[in-house]
Scaffold this motif. Structure first.
Motif, PDB file in Angstrom:
ATOM      1  N   SER A 132       0.807  -1.221   0.000  1.00  0.00           N
ATOM      2  CA  SER A 132       0.000   0.000   0.000  1.00  0.00           C
ATOM      3  C   SER A 132       0.836   1.265   0.000  1.00  0.00           C
ATOM      4  CB  SER A 132      -0.911   0.006   1.230  1.00  0.00           C
ATOM      5  OG  SER A 132      -0.147  -0.062   2.424  1.00  0.00           O
ATOM      6  N   PHE A 133       2.151   1.143   0.243  1.00  0.00           N
ATOM      7  CA  PHE A 133       2.981   2.343   0.343  1.00  0.00           C
ATOM      8  C   PHE A 133       3.194   2.984  -1.017  1.00  0.00           C
ATOM      9  CE2 PHE A 133       5.562   4.642   3.358  1.00  0.00           C
ATOM     10  CZ  PHE A 133       6.408   5.379   2.550  1.00  0.00           C
ATOM     11  N   ASP A 134       3.535   2.173  -2.005  1.00  0.00           N
ATOM     12  CA  ASP A 134       3.776   2.675  -3.358  1.00  0.00           C
ATOM     13  C   ASP A 134       2.613   2.396  -4.292  1.00  0.00           C
ATOM     14  OD1 ASP A 134       6.232   3.669  -2.714  1.00  0.00           O
ATOM     15  OD2 ASP A 134       7.337   1.897  -3.325  1.00  0.00           O
ATOM     16  N   ALA A 135       1.427   2.157  -3.725  1.00  0.00           N
ATOM     17  CA  ALA A 135       0.281   1.839  -4.573  1.00  0.00           C
ATOM     18  C   ALA A 135      -0.074   3.036  -5.445  1.00  0.00           C
ATOM     19  CB  ALA A 135      -0.921   1.455  -3.708  1.00  0.00           C
ATOM     20  N   PRO A 136      -0.179   2.848  -6.740  1.00  0.00           N
ATOM     21  CA  PRO A 136      -0.530   3.979  -7.606  1.00  0.00           C
ATOM     22  C   PRO A 136      -1.969   4.410  -7.377  1.00  0.00           C
ATOM     23  CG  PRO A 136      -0.524   1.931  -8.860  1.00  0.00           C
ATOM     24  CD  PRO A 136      -0.007   1.596  -7.488  1.00  0.00           C
ATOM     25  N   ALA A 137      -2.215   5.673  -7.647  1.00  0.00           N
ATOM     26  CA  ALA A 137      -3.571   6.194  -7.491  1.00  0.00           C
ATOM     27  C   ALA A 137      -4.506   5.524  -8.489  1.00  0.00           C
ATOM     28  CB  ALA A 137      -3.582   7.707  -7.697  1.00  0.00           C
ATOM     29  N   ALA A 138      -5.702   5.262  -8.029  1.00  0.00           N
ATOM     30  CA  ALA A 138      -6.685   4.609  -8.895  1.00  0.00           C
ATOM     31  C   ALA A 138      -6.991   5.502 -10.093  1.00  0.00           C
ATOM     32  CB  ALA A 138      -7.969   4.330  -8.108  1.00  0.00           C
ATOM     33  N   PRO A 139      -6.937   4.948 -11.294  1.00  0.00           N
ATOM     34  CA  PRO A 139      -7.212   5.782 -12.471  1.00  0.00           C
ATOM     35  C   PRO A 139      -8.649   6.266 -12.477  1.00  0.00           C
ATOM     36  CG  PRO A 139      -7.108   3.458 -13.076  1.00  0.00           C
ATOM     37  CD  PRO A 139      -6.669   3.540 -11.637  1.00  0.00           C
ATOM     38  N   THR A 140      -8.802   7.501 -12.871  1.00  0.00           N
ATOM     39  CA  THR A 140     -10.133   8.101 -12.931  1.00  0.00           C
ATOM     40  C   THR A 140     -10.797   7.724 -14.249  1.00  0.00           C
ATOM     41  OG1 THR A 140      -9.362   9.959 -11.587  1.00  0.00           O
ATOM     42  CG2 THR A 140     -11.438  10.242 -12.789  1.00  0.00           C
ATOM     43  N   LEU A 141     -12.003   7.224 -14.150  1.00  0.00           N
ATOM     44  CA  LEU A 141     -12.758   6.857 -15.343  1.00  0.00           C
ATOM     45  C   LEU A 141     -13.458   8.101 -15.880  1.00  0.00           C
ATOM     46  CD1 LEU A 141     -13.682   4.607 -17.252  1.00  0.00           C
ATOM     47  CD2 LEU A 141     -15.608   4.188 -15.711  1.00  0.00           C
TER      48      LEU A 141
END
Length: 491
Positions: free
Chosen positions: A270-279
């Protein structure tokens, strides 16, 4: 039988896949990001194209022309256009010098966006700095924790071997042999690094990761150790066996399981988890007059380009050789085809989206229970297109609705026959009903697959038991036996 040569003339039709036609098909099924990237490349490559920077006439610029989905003309605009009213008496005269006018009631901002017209860079400190990644975060803790060069070298090697989830699969003996030091030294450094933030890094397996986090919280005792030794039973929801092995009652087992759920099994993930792409939706939908719907294209996702006819005219006049004239003609033809393809793509998306909205009106009004069975052929026959064209249009496209943003493919679901010849029901609606049934079941009355089939048939859905089991597995709902074990002890 004559073998003499003969000349025949025959007429036939065939579809030739020209490069332009392939390009149009590719644009039709591409997402808005891919189309925007392609148009940007063409703008750099083709001087006959130019960006359309005209201001949109309004939020309804791309609105569907369907009479059932169209919006009424606003009366305010017509009233303002035909009004003969003059400005109020207290309005400023037309020849006023605006440089000498100051309105004390209106906030003003300077070049830096401040109301006091200060140009200092004090706002820079308020800007968020980029967050360090996992290895940078751990590396800083290494520099602050270890003082001797030997420990720092060992810590640096451990940091290089840890995976993104936080696991360290290489044994201490292998690392010690590679570094030429004692295994106890590597183990000691790794033990200290396990308490770094986030806690639980540099562990060999899940059990050790959870154990370190429990020790940090002062919650590791013999009962919890027995629970960690039998995690496979916890995965099977066999809580009664776990109670016997751990020597605790149902209430203590519930607290122990709740404590485990508060831990992080992969502290590094969870530390380097990329931001969820916006649809980003391609189509916008909102309520219209007479309890209808308004469907329009999203202007932010539709690339707008124009033919640079001025440059084309100058290029035609300035072309000297035959090759130059051919190059100008080719670029102009390519640009014209792209503009036409983009316009056709926008119209096709709007037409198909409007038909989907019309057919799934029950979903937008009543929720997922109102979702109707829909296949590509239904829409294709109504809009006068081929099924493959509708499939390409609905691929990688999304629509923003009052119930959220959905992909257009979401509204195409298979049909499940109704009981006693009743109306067919959407498979997605049936899956939602199964999930609701399981969520509302009581701990003393766990529904089996046969019980779910009986309830659905009572509601008018003719469904087989194997179909219910398939939908339950797709929803990641455990079997009735596992749910009964899980709810036997409230965790």
């Amino acid at each position: 039988m004559s073998l003499a040569p003969r000349l025949d003339l025959r007429h036939s039709q065939q579809l030739v896949m020209t490069p332009q036609l392939r390009q149009a098909i590719k644009l039709l099924q591409s997402s808005n990001q891919d189309v925007t990237a392609f148009v940007e490349e063409e703008l750099e490559r083709n001087p006959m194209l130019e960006r359309d920077e005209r201001v949109e006439p309004g939020p309804d610029a791309g609105r569907s022309t369907d009479p059932l989905l169209a919006a009424p003309e606003s009366p305010d605009a017509a009233q303002a256009a035909s009004s003969d009213a003059l400005p109020a008496e207290n309005a400023a005269p037309l020849d006023v010098e605006w440089d000498n006018v100051y309105d004390a009631g209106t906030p003003h901002t300077g070049s830096g966006g401040r109301s006091d017209f200060e140009d200092d860079l004090s706002g820079v400190e308020a800007m968020a700095a980029p967050a360090p990644n996992l290895r940078e975060h751990l590396g800083e803790q290494v520099r602050l924790t270890f003082a001797t060069p030997r420990d720092r070298v060992i810590a640096a090697n451990l940091l290089a071997l840890v995976d993104p989830a936080g696991r360290l699969a290489v044994p201490d003996a292998v690392i010690a042999a590679a570094l030429g030091c004692a295994e106890e030294a590597v183990t000691a450094v790794r033990r200290r690094m396990q308490r770094f933030d986030p806690v639980g890094m540099f562990c060999a397996d899940l059990r050790e990761c959870l154990m370190v986090q429990l020790q940090e919280r002062n919650r590791y005792d013999p009962a919890m150790a027995a629970l960690l030794d039998n995690l496979e039973l916890l995965a099977k929801r066999d809580l009664r066996t776990l109670q016997r092995l751990c020597g605790v009652d149902a209430e203590d087992m519930a607290e122990m399981v709740a404590e485990l759920r508060r831990l992080d099994p992969k502290p590094g993930a969870s530390f380097d988890a990329p931001a969820a792409p916006t649809l980003v939706p391609d189509v916008l939908m909102r309520r219209g007059p007479a309890d209808g719907w308004i469907v329009e294209l999203n202007p932010e996702t539709m690339p707008r380009v124009l033919l640079n006819r001025g440059f084309h005219a100058r290029a035609v006049v300035g072309a000297k050789s035959k090759d130059e004239k051919a190059w100008v003609a080719e670029k102009f033809q390519t640009a014209s085809w792209l503009v036409k393809s983009l316009e056709q793509r926008a119209n096709t998306i709007l037409k198909v989206s409007a038909e989907i909205v019309r057919r799934q009106d029950g979903f937008f009004r009543h929720g997922i229970s109102g979702l109707r069975p829909l296949i590509l052929r239904n829409v294709a026959e109504e809009v006068g297109m081929h099924e493959s064209t509708v499939s390409r249009v609905t691929s990688n496209k999304a629509i923003a609705t009052p119930r959220g943003t959905f992909e257009l493919k979401y509204f195409f679901t298979t049909a499940i026959a109704g009981a006693a010849g009743g109306e067919a029901v959407s498979a997605e609606a049936v899956r939602h009903r199964i999930k609701a049934m399981v969520g509302a079941e009581d701990a003393e009355d766990i529904l089996s697959d046969d019980a779910i089939v009986a309830r659905l048939r009572a509601e008018g859905v003719d469904i087989a038991r194997r179909t219910v089991a398939k939908y339950r597995d797709a929803l990641r709902i455990p079997s009735s036996v596992q749910r009964k074990r899980e709810k036997a002890v409230p965790a």
